[in-house]
Every structure is written in C-alpha cells, then in structure tokens.
Design an enzyme around this catalytic site. Structure first.
Site, PDB file in Angstrom:
ATOM      1  N   ARG A  25      -7.573   1.863  14.296  1.00 22.02           N
ATOM      2  CA  ARG A  25      -8.435   0.701  14.025  1.00 22.02           C
ATOM      3  C   ARG A  25      -8.336  -0.313  15.161  1.00 22.02           C
ATOM      4  NH1 ARG A  25     -11.526  -1.676   9.807  1.00 22.02           N
ATOM      5  NH2 ARG A  25     -11.301   0.173   8.534  1.00 22.02           N
ATOM      6  N   GLU A  43       0.846  -1.204   0.000  1.00 24.32           N
ATOM      7  CA  GLU A  43       0.000   0.000   0.000  1.00 24.32           C
ATOM      8  C   GLU A  43       0.879   1.252   0.000  1.00 24.32           C
ATOM      9  OE1 GLU A  43      -3.164  -0.128   2.871  1.00 24.32           O
ATOM     10  OE2 GLU A  43      -3.574   2.013   2.699  1.00 24.32           O
ATOM     11  N   GLU A  90     -10.531  -8.704   4.709  1.00 28.07           N
ATOM     12  CA  GLU A  90      -9.867  -8.701   6.009  1.00 28.07           C
ATOM     13  C   GLU A  90     -10.652  -9.376   7.137  1.00 28.07           C
ATOM     14  OE1 GLU A  90      -7.596  -4.605   6.356  1.00 28.07           O
ATOM     15  OE2 GLU A  90      -9.506  -4.372   5.335  1.00 28.07           O
TER      16      GLU A  90
END
Ligand SMILES: Cc1cc2nc3c(=O)[nH]c(=O)nc-3n(C[C@H](O)[C@H](O)[C@H](O)COP(=O)(O)OP(=O)(O)OC[C@H]3O[C@@H](n4cnc5c(N)ncnc54)[C@H](O)[C@@H]3O)c2cc1C
Ligand code: FES
Ligand code: FES
Length: 1344
Positions: A893, A815, A1276
């Site tokens: 997160r 990423e 995920e």
C-alpha cells in the site's frame, strides 16, 4: 480495633474499618487490602463504567469525583481524581462519585446527554473519564468560562474523536457566550433551540445566536440544574475521624489523624513509606515493582495542609494539594505588591503545566520534593529562590530542623531527610525589589507532560542594573536538579546591559552543563540548546523590564520571551444540507451506543461480569531481543499461593505455529526468542495481582544472539523478509537522462503506537460439552480468531465461537495482534477447563502488539525545468519487526500510494521488508498509505527548495487529470481532487495568508509561522482480493422487531449505526425497530477483518441485500394491507409460513490487480481530500501550535455526516500525532522505552488546531462510483492530511533557516518533535549546543 504504644507517646487506637460512600450509598469495608486501588475496587463491585486505560495517571479514563467535607471551613471539596492511582484505603470519610452515579441511559446527566448527542463519543472508552472531568468542573464552578472548559480536560485523552465535538458539547455549559469567544457568525434567534445554558443566547431575542454547524439538526438540551446534583452524604459530614490500620496480603496501612500520631508511627516504623497523593508511590509500586510493606497515609492530616502569609514570604503545609497550592499562590499575588510575587508567579506559570487536573488535585509539594526527580518542575524554583524546608522527627538527635533547598538534594532521587523524619512545611520567601524570577519548562507535549528540561532563573539587580545576586537552576541536565554555580558567582558585579553579556552568560552556563552524546535521557544537543534558549528568553525578559531595550527590541522580545499562548479553540463543519430529502440513511444520527457510552453502561470485554470459576492469565515475556532459550523454570511461580498453572510451547494441544498470512509465529516461543516482549509462557492464577507477580518469578535462561533493531541496521546486514515488490511503468533510466534536474534524497518516518484506550483483552470460556470454546475478545477479526484458536487447540472451527460486542478503539492494532493474547489464553483454558481472562497492561500492550511501520524512502527524481515530474526511482523499506504479519500488504500500500496525487510518467518503485528484532509491526489506520504519501510530499518540498520554487507550484503542475492512469495502471475517474485543492486554497485565503506569514516572519526572529496545503488520495479495497467480501443475517421477529447481524466489528467508527440506518431504510421501518446485538462467528461466517475503510461499503451492501430479500417477501403483504403496521405485516407473513430471516452477501466487483503484469484494478475507488494548515513555532524551544486548519474531503453521499465528520477529525488528529509528537523509541538493548502515556505522547485537547474548519465536497456528480448509496470509505483517508501540520512546521523551519542565511534544503524526519524542530532551525544557539558523538558512543534511545 488494634493499637500501638510507641516510645512512651500517646497510645493510638486504630479502627480497622474503612467507611466511605459511593454514589450516595454507604460502604463499610473490614480491613481492606492496602494494595487495592479505588479503580480496582469500583470495577470489582460492578461499577465498570470507570475504565482502565493506563494505570499511571496519564489518560484520564479512570476519572471519578472524590468529594470530602472540610469541617473547619464547613465546605465540600469536589476533586476529579485518577482512580487508578488512588489507594482504596485513602477514601475514608469521602464520597466517591462514578459515572454510574450521575445518570443513566433513561435519565442522563446534562453532561452525558450533550456529549452523546453532539457526537463526542466514538468508541466510548475514554468517555466516562471525560464526562467526569467536565462534571467535576461544573460541581466546583457551575458557570465556567470557555478557558476553564478547555483546561479541565488536560488530564484526559481520547484517541478517536479529535476532541472538537467533546469541546463543543462542553462549551454549551460555558457562561461566556460562544460567539464572543469563538467569533463565529451570528444568525436568527429561536427560543426552542436553547443549548440548555441558563444564559443561552437563544433565550434572548436581543442577542444574536451562535449558529450551529451547517447541516446538522439543532439539538435541544435539557437545562443544567446544579441544585439537582447528588448531595454529599450527611452521614459523612458527621463521620468521626479515627486512626486507621489495615493489614493486607503484603502491606500494612496506617492512617494517623494527628501529626503527633504520624511522627510516632514514623518513629516506630522508620522504613515505612509515607503516602500522600500516591502519584509517585503508586507508580513505583505498580511499574517499578517496589514493595513498601508499611505505609503511612498523611493525606488527611490537617497540620500538613495549612498555609500562612508571613512577613517575609509564604509558608505552606508540605502536603497541600497542588490545586490548593495554585489557589494560595494566586491569593498571594493578589495580596502583595507585584515585585514580591515574582517567585509566586514563577510557580504559577509552571503549575499550569504540571501533570493534569486529576493529578494536581491529589499530588503534593512534599511528594515532589522528597522524590527529588531530576526533572521535578518545582525543585529548580525552590533551589533558586532560597526556599526552606522544615523537617520534623521524634528522634531527639534530629528533632525539628530547617534545611535550605540549596542543601536538600544530595544525588539522584536522594535527599537529607532521614527515615524517621517527615517534611512538615515549606517556606517560600518573597522576591525583592529589582529581583526577577522566571520559570521555564519544555516537554514533548505542553499539557500533562514531564519536562525534558526545566529551569528557574533569578537575578537581583541594583539601581544601575549591576547584578547583586543570581541563581540559575536547571532540571533535566543531570541526575539531580543543578545550579550553574560558577555562572552565578561570576555574574555578580557585571551589568545586565553590558555588551556581550547575553552571549557570555549563555556560554558560561553551557560550559557548566555539559552532556555527552549518550547521556541518559538522550537528546543531548537539544537539552543544551534548551538551556541556552531559556537563558536567552530570560535575559531579554529582564532587559525589557529594566528598560534597556529600544522599541523594536521590545516588540521582538515580546514575541518570544513567553510560551506560545493558545486561544480557545473553535470548530466549524460545513457539510451542505445533508438532511434534506433524507429518510434515515444520510441523517446525522448520533452513534447508536452513544448514550450507553457516556453513562458507562456500554460493556467492553473486561466489563463482562466475572464468570463462575474464572481465572486470570499473565504472560511471561522475553526480556531479550534475540536469544536461545536454554531453560524455563516456573517452579518458584507455581509455589505462590493462588497460582494454578504454567503453560508453555509444549502444552499447545494443536499447532504452536500460526500467522495471519505467513505462518511464522509461535504461540509460545519454544527454542528462540526474537524480540523483547515475545510470549514464552502463561501463568494462570486466581487473581490478576497473583498472576502478574508469579509471571515475574518464572526464570528463563537465555543465550544471547546478535540482533537488529533499526531499518538502517537491517539494510546494512541485509536482514530482509523474502518479499521483493516492484511496480514499474515506463523507462525510468531514460527519463532521468532527459530530465533537466535530477535530485536524490532520503525520507525517514517513525512508527506510531495505536494507543487504543482499551488494551488487548480476551476472555476464553470453555464450554462443558463437545470441547466447545467461547471467546470474547477485543478483536477486529472474530473470524480469524475463531480459525486460529481452532488450529492451536487442534479442533475444528465449528466448535469455536468468537463474540465481539464493541472495542475501545482498534485502528488496525486489533486486526491480527489481538491474537497472541487470545491464543495463549485459549491454551490455558483448554487445559484447565475454566474461564480465563486477561487485559494486557499498557506497557505489555506496547511491547507485544506492534505499531505502525517505520519507513525509509530512498529516492531519485527527475524533473523538467518548469517543475514537471518525469521519473521517480523509489526504494521503500519498512521495519516489519520479527515476523511477517501484514507487513507485505502494508509495504504494497505504501508503494501504491507513493504517487499521492501526482502523475509521474516513469516510475520504478521497489519495496523491501526489513526483518528486525522488534515487535511485529502491523496494520494501523492508513496501512502504509500515509508513509508512501509522506515520502512523496517530502520529495515535493525538497525539490521545491532546491529549484527555488514554491511547493504549491510543483503540486499544481503535477496533479493527475481525469482519466490519467496511476503507476499501477488504474485510471482515475470521478477525479475531483484538483477542484477540492483549489476550493481549499481559496476558502482558506491561502495566498493572502502566505504573504502575511512572510511579513510576520520577517519581523520576528524567534517565532516563525508556516503554511502548507497538502492533498491526499486513498485507495479503497483490501489489496488481498479474497477479503473483499461480506455477509449479513437479518431476522424479523413476529412483533416486527428486526435483528441485524453482519461481519463487521464496532470499534467506535459508527459502523453499526450506519448498518442499522441502511437496514431501517431498506425495510421501511423506524430506526428504533432495528437492533444489533454483537458480532458473532455463529451469525456470519468467514467475515473479513474490519479494516481498510471498506466495512460500511461491503457490510452495508450485505445488509442491504438481506433486507431487500426480506422486503421482497413482505411486498405482497404490504400491497394487500397498505394500512397495516409493520408488526401486523410481519405477523401475517409469519402465519403464512414466510421465512422472515435472510442472509445477504456482497463481493466487490471489478477489482483484481496482478503484481506481475501491473494490470487490473487495485482499488474499487479513491477517497480524496486536501488540508491547509498554519502553524507557529517557537524557534528557541521547538514547540509548535496549530493555528488553523481548513480541510475538505470528498466523501461521496455520506451515510451519516456526523459520523463521517467524526472520522475526519479523529483521523486528522491521529495523523497530526503520527508526524509531530508521537515518537516510538527503543533502548539499544531492544527494550521499548516509550511504554505508556508518561513518555509516549498522544495529542491532547489543546493540541488540535485552534481554528478547525471541516468541509465536505458537495454538488459534484459521480459517474463511476458504485458504492452503497454512493458513499465513500472515510476511516483512513483523512489521516495523511495530518501531515499538513508537519509540512507547515517544515515551512516555518525553512523561514527560520533562511533568516540565518541558510539556503540549502533540508530533510525533516517524521515525527517533527520539538527536538527535531529546534535542531533543524540551525541558528548559532543550536550550533553551539551540538554535541558530537564520540567513537563507540551509542545513542541512549533509538528510533527503529
Ligand atoms: C501522570 C503524572 C504526571 C506527573 N507530572 C509531573 C510534572 O509535570 N512535573 C513534576 O514535577 N512531577 C510530575 N509528576 C510526579 C510528581 O512529582 C508527583 O506526582 C507528586 O508531586 C508527588 O506527590 P504525591 O503527594 O502524590 O506523592 P506520593 O506519591 O504520595 O509520595 C512521593 C514521595 O514523597 C514522600 N512523602 C510524601 N509526603 C511526605 C512528607 N510529608 N514527608 C516526607 N516524605 C513525604 C513519600 O514517602 C514518597 O517517597 C507526575 C506524576 C504522574 C503520575
Ligand atoms: S487509567 Fe487512570 S489515568 Fe489512565
Ligand atoms: S471515543 Fe475517545 S478513545 Fe474512543
């Protein structure tokens, strides 16, 4: 032709041509370079289907078939081999079959067809290697059993699929009916649904048919016809053998054809390196930078490959392959009485676990013996069985001598073999009557792993069970294989059945095999415990055999003396009836590139054909964890032939500073380095080898500075990034005071390497005009790549184009961390105006690219006496590494997932990012979510222990209810989690099995089983609001064909397949009409990275919106010409000057969370699931096996169930790896220890649940779900369910502890490695083995 005349011996004539065949075509090479591997060669001639995954024989991506003709037996031998370790020069006279040789997209081989159609390929990078392993098995055995099939993949890894679909495809070739070995339910018989096997149960009316997974269309395959295989080229059968000699850039190669020639050469070149399978020498030259200028290849010497069954034992040629050795041993066991074969059985039981098939097909006993590794699997057996080695030399003072194994090794990797000597043969004596020999090995992973400790134990008893003789040899306990000599001597004359004999023996051996806390290899206590565990097993094994145990003791011993044997695995997928009423969306269509991937036709970045004028780049990396750069001197490197240039910080034309969020990184370190592996410069050269060698010659002078590695050190030194996150709901302090119970604890979680099979790769092509730059990169983030390259080069983004065809896996690791390589190469290409390519080698990728964040959770929890949560006070720390990268978002997160599925009325969660001198940790599937949930589930388990309740009771009491708000104030709607939980609990027979496990554990002392039922809830949306947008561009051409472009990247997850399904359905055309070429920044601008599991959601809507626009434009034509074909409609519209191109855009509505006020919607929706897992552990070794997993996910209305099931299985297995065997370790000086598959272990084919049942929630209504076709993101969310294995292990350990009378709760660090499992059991053996740390002692390696 060249020649030598050595010491008056025969004059040897050497040919300088290498002759072999590839895929049936003859190849003649004049004087090839001995340093080139077969893999480098095949790829260089355009056969790029064979992949490079590690270059160390550990992943199998490079597997090819090597066939040779044995003129003596007139047989053709087919061997799968790792092309990355096979020297090109060693394939003389052989037939190399690569993936391209067995089939193509138009005519795939049955192996290729079945793997593609049964969804066995996701990113496809591992696939050619896997196809070739199965192909090799079938070439040798067209009728394999299910066991043969499971075994044939022991040298292959896949990071995407979770293996089940590959195994299912492979098992369609098995001769054992699937039903018989898997025990699945029977159903109707349909001839046309034959699986392709000649004896397929569906071809017979009498045999009940094996039912295929629910909901999938039954595939019909073409038959496998062994007679249709590529033949061995007749010209090679007649090929005359010649002695060969090649001279390369650095190395001279000899291939003698007689033993005498070999000895002559060794006499003439005493320092020459003998090369046989090259599995050790190949590693030494590629990774340890050892240079052997003269090499003698003995792989084709028949004199070293024979065997003989003598009267007193077995004589083998030193250079038979281990595969041959295995069959000879099996033959010996058939020939002789069992007592004589004890030693052969000891070898056989270890060979199964010696490397993988591809290595065993070429590696030799000589290679193992001469290397003398302290963890060699054979040397303990040779040592303890009085085996003998024959060394031969032309040197008269040595001549031919027989050396007993007991006096062969003299020190760390040293032995008595002199320079001019060669190992000719090995003699292994029979064992005698009442003699017992056993071998043991414990590794991090059972398949294809080197030992942590291994052992061979032998005892000879008289009729009264008195010990006449004994030898106890151990590997992994010192720099050389050692014997416990004093124990061997003092046990003589003692009776095996004496009271206290076992504990005496354990103590006696332990006394001799001491290790310090900081001993090389680490794990001192565990290694000592393993030694004792092996001795414990051995004593009981012998005791059982000599009849001194009673019935109960025998039953007990039977359960632990051997390893946990694994059954053939099986998988069931229950997905309702997804294809009913489905046109295209929702159909289980195989991955759109699957056939290209299985045939090797799929192109990855490094498969791009070499471009005119292309150069290769190699990074110069920091060797210090933290230091000032005093000087950089590249003069020596620049002198090397073929080196073009060196670039460093001063050469960056634009800005040297970059960063994905915070700009805190440098393309090239200018003044300071902050971790080992930080790029300091770039060497550009004509070839990869020259560039890499030159990069090592760049001299950097450093002034070292203090550094921090671990979270604990960072906390101690307050080394944090200035990010303080908090989520607060309610009054935590007050609630704690009101709680009946308050508990505190810490949860520590290790990192995880992405280990995408394709390492980071970039190819930068400067264009001749206007300073334009074209980038081909293996990145999840083409748009950011474009923008950052522009900024580093000081040009505008419209001059830079990034193109991505596909990735060989990403998982978050590409990423942002694809950028350091791309940016560095861009600087070089900019200056030289020539294309530059680089594919990081695996070690560099580990060092540079970042991993999943390690975490520490410090928690305090308040509960009512019934077990209801009242308050949670949680501090989370992640190890961000040296730069910020995405660590703040990962931390957020973790914080938002730290409730998992439980309502906690009062919560205070704080988060801190530790700054350390390690690689910058980054996104990895789950993005912090799994770590946050792991802390919560640890809390649940520990609280349950402390309150004397079951973990399930705590879970069930605290589940969120529909409409309740999370701690970040998001109401939970369409909340089906409790329903899934109860479904899984019921369908898995949880309560009944729990009782059975209790019974099992009560009657087994050293084997324990455990069970866990773990829920998960995963929030879907990027937490950075602006990223929740996507674009698409759809063109319809006059011929009715459709080209779809969108901003997402295909990395195996089937995104493009789903997008094409959406487009085809929206445009009402068949799937074949739509095509997708690549992801490019010129078709869709400003796309977000493909991440966060939302790519199908957001790109899907963008594609749909574009297609809707086009459909609207075509509607009048369709209405007017209802019978016209799509081509005619499009043509008519074109003639009317209708715009047949449309772009589509989508932004996720409703979301937008405010961290300051704890208000607003954080996530668009949640994906939930539950897994129940049962494991068994071997308390004496810490090994575990997953017996069964039942997993159910709520995935909404799937766009493609086959792809979604693949995501679930793949994520689950990746999650299992994360919390069991995958352990990132660092040396105390900051260098990474775990840099490749040799010491970083991914789950392999035989690490998945033996019984793997996947289902998806069906028949529920979604009143709030606003996603495309009501599907849910799935990439995920299932990963965390892998932790059900961790918690089942924890449960089993709990049983082991309880049986020892230990009542206290315990905290299990993730990953639950064999070491942690063993040491957590805390029995008397562990306690006696525990090594205490002395003042000033440092651990050999650390977890950061
Ligand atoms: C992926 C992988 C997994 C592995 N797993 C294991 C494992 O599970 N257990 C284990 O014990 N080992 C393992 N190994 C290491 C193993 O010892 C060697 O791979 C193998 O036995 C070496 O055999 P070779 O023929 O390839 O040796 P080579 O690499 O060809 O040679 C090794 C050494 O032996 C010498 N040599 C070879 N033949 C002769 C001869 N006739 N006379 C004198 N010297 C000779 C060479 O000069 C060299 O020094 C593994 C290696 C790899 C790459
Ligand atoms: S590339 Fe050869 S085994 Fe990994
Ligand atoms: S499909 Fe196996 S690694 Fe991606």
């Amino acid at each position: 032709m060249s020649s030598i005349n050595s010491n008056k011996h025969t004059f040897i004539k050497f040919e300088t041509k290498l002759v072999f065949c590839i895929n049936g075509a003859r190849v003649v090479l004049n004087n090839p370079d001995p340093d080139i591997t077969l893999l480098q060669y095949v790829r260089s001639i355009g056969l790029t289907g064979t992949k490079l995954g590690c270059a160390e024989g550990g992943c199998g991506a490079c597997t090819v078939l090597l066939s040779s003709y044995d003129s003596l037996t007139q047989k053709i031998n087919h061997n799968s081999v790792n092309a990355c370790l096979v020297p090109l020069c060693s394939v003389e006279g052989k037939h190399v079959i690569t993936i391209e040789g067995i089939g193509n997209v138009n005519k795939p081989h049955p192996v290729q067809e079945r793997i593609a159609r049964m969804h066995g390929s996701q990113c496809g990078f591992c696939t050619p290697g896997i196809v070739m392993s199965l192909y090799a098995l079938l070439r040798n055995n067209p009728n394999p059993s299910l066991h043969d099939i499971e075994e044939c993949f022991d040298g292959n890894l896949c990071r995407c699929t979770g293996y089940r679909p590959i195994l299912d495809a492979a098992k369609s070739f098995a001769t054992t009916p699937l039903k018989q070995e898997t025990g699945k339910t029977a159903n109707g018989v349909k001839k046309e649904n034959s699986c392709g096997r000649p004896d397929c149960c569906r071809l017979s009316k009498d045999v009940p048919c094996e039912e295929l997974p629910d909901g999938f269309t039954k595939p019909v395959f073409k038959n496998y016809e062994p007679s249709q295989e590529l033949i061995f080229p007749p010209s090679l059968m007649k090929h005359e053998k010649h002695a060969l000699s090649f001279n390369g850039r650095k190395t001279k190669w000899f291939r003698p054809i007689t033993f005498m020639q070999f000895l002559q050469l060794k006499n003439q070149y005493p320092d020459a390196k003998i090369v046989s399978g090259n599995t050790e020498v190949g590693i030494e030259t590629a990774f340890k930078n050892l240079q052997y200028n003269v090499r003698i290849h003995v792989g084709d010497l028949e004199e070293l490959k024979g065997h003989k069954f003598n009267d007193d034992g077995l004589l083998i040629g030193a250079n038979i392959s281990l595969t041959q050795f295995q069959s000879i041993l099996k033959e010996a066991c058939q020939r002789y009485e069992p007592y004589k074969c004890q030693v052969f059985q000891a070898f056989l039981s270890i060979i199964r676990w010696f490397a993988g098939t591809q290595i065993r097909n070429v590696a030799t006993p000589a290679g193992n013996i001469i290397t003398g590794s302290p963890i060699s699997d054979f040397n303990p057996i040779f040592l303890c069985t009085n085996s003998k080695f024959t060394l031969t030399s032309l040197d008269k003072s040595l001549n031919r001598r027989v050396v007993p194994a007991t006096s062969f090794w003299t020190g760390y990797r040293q032995n008595v073999c002199k320079n001019t000597e060669a190992l000719e043969s090995v003699f292994i004596p029979f064992s005698g009557k009442r003699e017992f020999v056993r071998s043991y090995k414990q590794a991090k992973r059972r398949d294809d792993d080197i030992a942590i400790v291994n052992a061979a134990l032998r005892v000879a008893l008289d009729e009264k069970n008195v010990v006449k003789d004994a030898s106890f040899a151990f590997g992994g306990m010192s720099g050389v294989t050692v014997r416990a000599l004093s124990a061997e001597q003092s046990i003589r004359g003692k009776s095996w059945g004496d009271k206290g004999m076992l504990s005496w023996l354990i103590a006696k051996i332990d006394e001799q095999l001491q290790l310090s806390f900081s001993a090389p290899g680490g794990m001192a206590s565990y290694r000592k415990a393993l030694v004792s565990g092996f001795v414990y097993k051995f004593w009981h094994d012998v005791a059982k055999n000599i009849g001194i145990l009673n019935e109960a003791e025998i039953a007990d011993a039977d359960s632990f003396i051997n390893i946990i044997e694994r059954d053939v695995s099986r998988g069931v997928q229950t997905i309702g009836n997804p294809e009913e009423d489905k046109k295209i969306v929702g159909k289980a269509i195989p991955h759109i590139s699957a056939l290209k991937q299985v045939t090797g036709e799929a192109i990855y970045t490094d498969d791009t054909p070499k471009i005119h004028n292309e150069l290769y780049g190699a990074l110069v990396l920091s060797q210090k964890a933290h230091a000032k750069i005093l000087s950089i001197n590249a003069s020596e490197a620049l002198k090397q032939h073929g080196v073009k240039s060196f670039f460093s910080a001063k050469d960056v034309p634009g800005t040297n500073i970059w960063g994905p969020v915070v700009h805190d990184e440098e393309v090239f370190a200018s003044k300071e380095v902050h971790f080992v592996g930080q790029p300091i410069g770039l060497i550009v050269a004509n070839t990869q080898a020259i560039a890499q060698e030159a990069a090592r010659l760049v001299k950097i002078e450093y002034q070292e500075l203090p550094y921090v590695l671990t979270i604990e050190e960072a906390i101690e030194q307050s080394s944090f990034f200035p990010v303080d996150r908090r989520i607060v709901r309610g009054d935590v302090d007050k609630a704690m005071k009101q709680a009946d119970f308050v508990f505190e604890g810490r949860s520590r979680i290790g990192g995880q390497e992405h280990f995408y099979l394709e390492t980071q790769t970039s190819l930068i092509i400067p264009k001749p005009e206007d300073n334009e730059i074209e980038i081909h990169a293996s990145t999840q983030n083409p748009s950011e790549t474009q923008h950052l390259v522009a900024s580093v080069l000081g040009i505008s983004a419209n001059k830079v184009i990034t193109k991505v065809k596909r990735l060989g896996g990403g998982f978050g690791g590409k990423e942002t961390r694809s950028l350091p390589l791309t940016l560095a190469l861009a600087v070089g290409a900019w200056h030289l105006r020539r294309p530059i390519r680089c594919m990081l080698n695996r070690g560099e990728d580990f060092m540079i690219s970042g991993q999943r964040h390690p975490f520490l959770g410090i928690w305090k929890i308040g509960l009512t006496k019934e077990g209801k949560f009242l308050a949670l006070d949680l501090q989370l720390f992640n190890n961000a590494g040296w730069s910020a990268d995405l660590s703040a978002a990962v931390l957020e997160r973790a914080m938002t997932h730290s409730d998992n599925c439980y309502y906690i009325p009062n919560v205070r969660t704080t988060g801190k990012m530790c700054r350390s001198n390690t690689v910058s940790n980054t996104a990895f599937r789950g993005f912090g979510g799994p770590q946050g949930m792991m802390v919560t589930e640890n809390i649940v388990s520990e609280v349950a222990d402390r309150m004397g309740m079951s973990a399930e009771t705590i879970r069930e009491l605290n589940f969120y209810k529909e409409g309740q708000k999370t701690h970040f104030n998001q109401p939970l709607t369409d909340w089906h989690l409790p329903e899934i939980y109860h479904q899984v609990k019921e369908s898995s027979d949880y309560n009944k099995r729990k009782q059975q496990i209790n019974d099992y554990n009560a009657s087994h002392r050293w084997r324990k089983r455990g069970l866990a039922l773990i829920p998960t809830k995963f929030g879907l949306s990027y937490t950075a609001l602006h990223l929740n947008q996507a674009g698409a561009l759809v063109h319809i051409y006059q011929d009715g064909s459709v080209l779809v472009s969108h901003g997402g990247v295909e990395m195996g997850q089937g995104l493009h397949t789903k997008m094409l399904q959406i487009a085809a359905e929206a445009l009402e055309v068949p799937l074949d009409n739509v095509h997708l070429m690549e992801t490019s920044t010129t078709t869709v601008a400003n796309a977000s990275a493909t991440a966060a599991s939302v790519s199908s959601d957001i790109n899907g809507y963008a594609v749909l919106n574009a297609c809707k626009t086009l459909s609207e434009r075509l509607k009048p034509y369709r209405e007017k010409h209802p019978k016209a074909s799509f081509k005619e409609i499009c043509n008519k519209a074109y003639m009317d000057r209708i715009n047949l191109s449309a772009n589509g855009f989508y932004k996720t509505p409703d979301i937008g969370y405010n961290w300051d006020t704890n208000e607003g919607l954080m996530f668009f929706y949640f994906t939930t699931g539950v897994a129940a897992t049962e494991v068994e552990i071997d308390v004496l070794t810490g090994e575990h096996q997953i017996l069964r997993t039942d997993l159910c996910m709520d995935i909404g209305r799937s766009l493609n169930y086959a792809i979604d099931v693949g995501q679930i299985e793949g994520a689950f297995v990746q999650g299992v790896g994360w919390c069991t065997i995958e352990e990132m370790l660092y040396f105390p000086n900051g260098h990474v220890f775990t840099k490749g598959p040799s010491n970083y272990k991914l789950p392999g084919f035989r690490d998945i649940p033996q019984d793997f049942r996947i289902s998806t929630l069906k028949d529920v209504k979604y009143s709030h779900l606003k996603t495309i076709h009501s599907s849910k993101g799935i990439g995920e969310p299932p990963l965390f369910l892998g932790s059900s294995v961790f918690f089942a292990i924890r449960d089993a350990i709990g049983h082991a502890r309880k049986s020892q009378g230990i009542k206290e709760s315990f905290s299990l660090i993730s990953p639950a490695t064999p070491e942690r499992i063993r040491m957590a059991c805390q029995d008397e053996i562990c306690r006696a083995a525990t090594v205490t740390k002395k003042d000033g002692e440092k651990a050999w390696v650390v977890m950061i």
